[in-house]
Design a protein around this motif. Structure first.
Motif, PDB file in Angstrom:
ATOM      1  N   UNK A 147     -11.708   7.700  -4.482  1.00  0.00           N
ATOM      2  CA  UNK A 147     -10.256   6.874  -4.478  1.00  0.00           C
ATOM      3  C   UNK A 147      -9.297   7.659  -3.459  1.00  0.00           C
ATOM      4  N   UNK A 148      -8.387   6.616  -3.017  1.00  0.00           N
ATOM      5  CA  UNK A 148      -7.674   7.191  -2.132  1.00  0.00           C
ATOM      6  C   UNK A 148      -5.966   7.109  -2.537  1.00  0.00           C
ATOM      7  N   UNK A 149      -5.637   8.103  -2.371  1.00  0.00           N
ATOM      8  CA  UNK A 149      -3.858   8.298  -2.782  1.00  0.00           C
ATOM      9  C   UNK A 149      -3.068   8.199  -1.571  1.00  0.00           C
ATOM     10  N   UNK A 150      -2.165   7.188  -1.461  1.00  0.00           N
ATOM     11  CA  UNK A 150      -1.408   7.063  -0.228  1.00  0.00           C
ATOM     12  C   UNK A 150      -0.121   6.625  -0.402  1.00  0.00           C
ATOM     13  N   UNK A 151       0.794   6.581   0.331  1.00  0.00           N
ATOM     14  CA  UNK A 151       2.147   6.014   0.413  1.00  0.00           C
ATOM     15  C   UNK A 151       3.288   6.657  -0.659  1.00  0.00           C
ATOM     16  N   UNK A 152       3.045   7.950  -0.838  1.00  0.00           N
ATOM     17  CA  UNK A 152       3.651   8.655  -1.736  1.00  0.00           C
ATOM     18  C   UNK A 152       5.114   8.865  -1.115  1.00  0.00           C
ATOM     19  N   UNK A 153       6.300   8.044  -1.477  1.00  0.00           N
ATOM     20  CA  UNK A 153       7.575   8.231  -1.267  1.00  0.00           C
ATOM     21  C   UNK A 153       8.527   8.467  -2.404  1.00  0.00           C
ATOM     22  N   UNK A 154       9.577   9.061  -1.916  1.00  0.00           N
ATOM     23  CA  UNK A 154      10.731   9.481  -2.907  1.00  0.00           C
ATOM     24  C   UNK A 154      11.862   9.297  -2.036  1.00  0.00           C
ATOM     25  N   UNK A 157      16.847  11.579  -4.593  1.00  0.00           N
ATOM     26  CA  UNK A 157      16.026  11.811  -5.830  1.00  0.00           C
ATOM     27  C   UNK A 157      15.112  13.039  -5.541  1.00  0.00           C
ATOM     28  N   UNK A 158      14.873  13.358  -4.277  1.00  0.00           N
ATOM     29  CA  UNK A 158      13.952  14.467  -3.962  1.00  0.00           C
ATOM     30  C   UNK A 158      14.131  15.749  -4.904  1.00  0.00           C
ATOM     31  N   UNK A 159      13.242  16.715  -4.920  1.00  0.00           N
ATOM     32  CA  UNK A 159      13.231  18.074  -5.548  1.00  0.00           C
ATOM     33  C   UNK A 159      13.467  17.803  -7.124  1.00  0.00           C
ATOM     34  N   UNK A 170      18.784   1.729 -14.911  1.00  0.00           N
ATOM     35  CA  UNK A 170      18.743   0.110 -14.249  1.00  0.00           C
ATOM     36  C   UNK A 170      17.592  -0.370 -13.460  1.00  0.00           C
ATOM     37  N   UNK A 171      16.455   0.080 -13.846  1.00  0.00           N
ATOM     38  CA  UNK A 171      15.387  -0.231 -13.190  1.00  0.00           C
ATOM     39  C   UNK A 171      15.339   0.008 -11.876  1.00  0.00           C
ATOM     40  N   UNK A 172      16.144   1.021 -11.187  1.00  0.00           N
ATOM     41  CA  UNK A 172      15.937   1.404  -9.646  1.00  0.00           C
ATOM     42  C   UNK A 172      14.760   2.110  -9.378  1.00  0.00           C
ATOM     43  N   UNK A 173      14.165   1.479  -8.241  1.00  0.00           N
ATOM     44  CA  UNK A 173      12.988   1.985  -7.792  1.00  0.00           C
ATOM     45  C   UNK A 173      13.457   3.484  -7.050  1.00  0.00           C
ATOM     46  N   UNK A 174      12.777   4.535  -7.256  1.00  0.00           N
ATOM     47  CA  UNK A 174      13.195   5.886  -6.604  1.00  0.00           C
ATOM     48  C   UNK A 174      12.220   6.460  -6.142  1.00  0.00           C
ATOM     49  N   UNK A 175      10.844   6.117  -6.404  1.00  0.00           N
ATOM     50  CA  UNK A 175       9.498   6.570  -5.874  1.00  0.00           C
ATOM     51  C   UNK A 175       8.624   5.754  -6.099  1.00  0.00           C
ATOM     52  N   UNK A 176       7.584   6.152  -5.404  1.00  0.00           N
ATOM     53  CA  UNK A 176       6.293   5.400  -5.406  1.00  0.00           C
ATOM     54  C   UNK A 176       5.052   5.908  -5.018  1.00  0.00           C
ATOM     55  N   UNK A 177       3.924   5.744  -5.448  1.00  0.00           N
ATOM     56  CA  UNK A 177       2.478   6.153  -5.013  1.00  0.00           C
ATOM     57  C   UNK A 177       1.418   5.233  -4.943  1.00  0.00           C
ATOM     58  N   UNK A 178       0.617   4.960  -4.001  1.00  0.00           N
ATOM     59  CA  UNK A 178      -0.276   3.955  -4.062  1.00  0.00           C
ATOM     60  C   UNK A 178      -1.775   4.552  -4.320  1.00  0.00           C
ATOM     61  N   UNK A 179      -2.670   3.707  -4.817  1.00  0.00           N
ATOM     62  CA  UNK A 179      -4.087   4.169  -5.057  1.00  0.00           C
ATOM     63  C   UNK A 179      -4.854   2.917  -4.823  1.00  0.00           C
ATOM     64  N   UNK A 180      -5.902   3.287  -4.046  1.00  0.00           N
ATOM     65  CA  UNK A 180      -6.951   2.150  -3.729  1.00  0.00           C
ATOM     66  C   UNK A 180      -8.211   2.971  -3.647  1.00  0.00           C
ATOM     67  N   UNK A 181      -9.312   2.204  -4.562  1.00  0.00           N
ATOM     68  CA  UNK A 181     -10.616   2.794  -4.573  1.00  0.00           C
ATOM     69  C   UNK A 181     -11.241   1.941  -3.321  1.00  0.00           C
ATOM     70  N   UNK A 182     -12.256   2.850  -2.909  1.00  0.00           N
ATOM     71  CA  UNK A 182     -13.264   2.375  -1.704  1.00  0.00           C
ATOM     72  C   UNK A 182     -13.984   1.166  -2.148  1.00  0.00           C
ATOM     73  N   UNK A 183     -14.079   0.174  -1.623  1.00  0.00           N
ATOM     74  CA  UNK A 183     -14.835  -1.168  -1.754  1.00  0.00           C
ATOM     75  C   UNK A 183     -16.362  -1.091  -1.512  1.00  0.00           C
ATOM     76  N   UNK A 184     -16.880  -0.437  -0.610  1.00  0.00           N
ATOM     77  CA  UNK A 184     -18.184  -0.358  -0.244  1.00  0.00           C
ATOM     78  C   UNK A 184     -18.966   0.332  -1.252  1.00  0.00           C
TER      79      UNK A 184
END
Length: 187
Positions: free
Chosen positions: A93-100, A104-106, A72-86
């Motif tokens: 590249x930075x990985x951040x905000x990994x959440x589960x 739904x863990x393990x 049902x398109x339920x968000x159960x996890x996410x991961x963020x990525x951002x490339x340095x701008x300078x």
């Protein structure tokens, strides 16, 4: 609650319409593990959901977030990525905000998100390495990152102070194909 097997999980790029679900996942994660974030719950819970939509774009065109979706398109996890701008840091590249979602863990969802992110970033011209930081006491996450090829290159003492206690953060890096030797030893 009945947990979905990880094979039922779909990894997709988050869109603006996913912002409310992302905010709910983030707020719950902040409440449960404040030491894992650089933002506090009281500040984050007051933010409108659509503030996060600006962080959602296609891989290669800006910062992106991947979502793990159950039935049902339920968000159960996410991961963020951002490339340095300078200009002189565009190779990082930075990985951040990994959440589960706690329910739904393990189930290998964080691994699936990380693998999908690495696959996207390996196609980015000029990107040589991925960096992240992780709470030093989070042994499961550290094991996941090591298994994915990340190496510890530093420690930030008392990087986060939550509930009156200081928490160290480990700094980790993963070279991508074409990256010159980083001269790091696995620790």
């Amino acid at each position: 609650m009945t947990q979905q097997p990880s094979s039922a999980i779909r990894i997709e790029v988050l869109r603006a319409a996913d912002a409310p679900a992302y905010k709910a996942l983030r707020d719950a994660s902040l409440l449960r593990s404040p030491e894992a974030f650089s933002t506090d719950y009281a500040t984050a819970v007051a933010r409108p959901a659509m503030i996060y939509a600006a962080r959602f774009s296609e891989p290669g065109s800006g910062p992106f977030h991947l979502g793990a979706f159950a039935a049902n398109h339920r968000l159960v996890g996410s991961l963020g990525f951002e490339r340095e701008q300078a200009l002189f840091k565009r190779h990082i590249g930075q990985i951040h905000a990994v959440m589960i979602d706690v329910n739904f863990e393990r189930q290998g969802i964080a691994r699936q998100l990380l693998e999908a992110c690495i696959a996207h970033t390996q196609r980015m011209v000029g990107l040589e390495m991925l960096q992240l930081s992780v709470t030093a006491s989070n042994e499961r996450a550290i094991g996941l990152y090591r298994h994915a090829g990340f190496l510890i290159y530093g420690r930030e003492p008392r990087a986060i102070k939550a509930g009156g206690a200081g928490h160290d953060r480990l700094l980790m890096v993963r070279p991508l194909p074409g990256c010159p030797d980083l001269n790091l030893s696995a620790t």
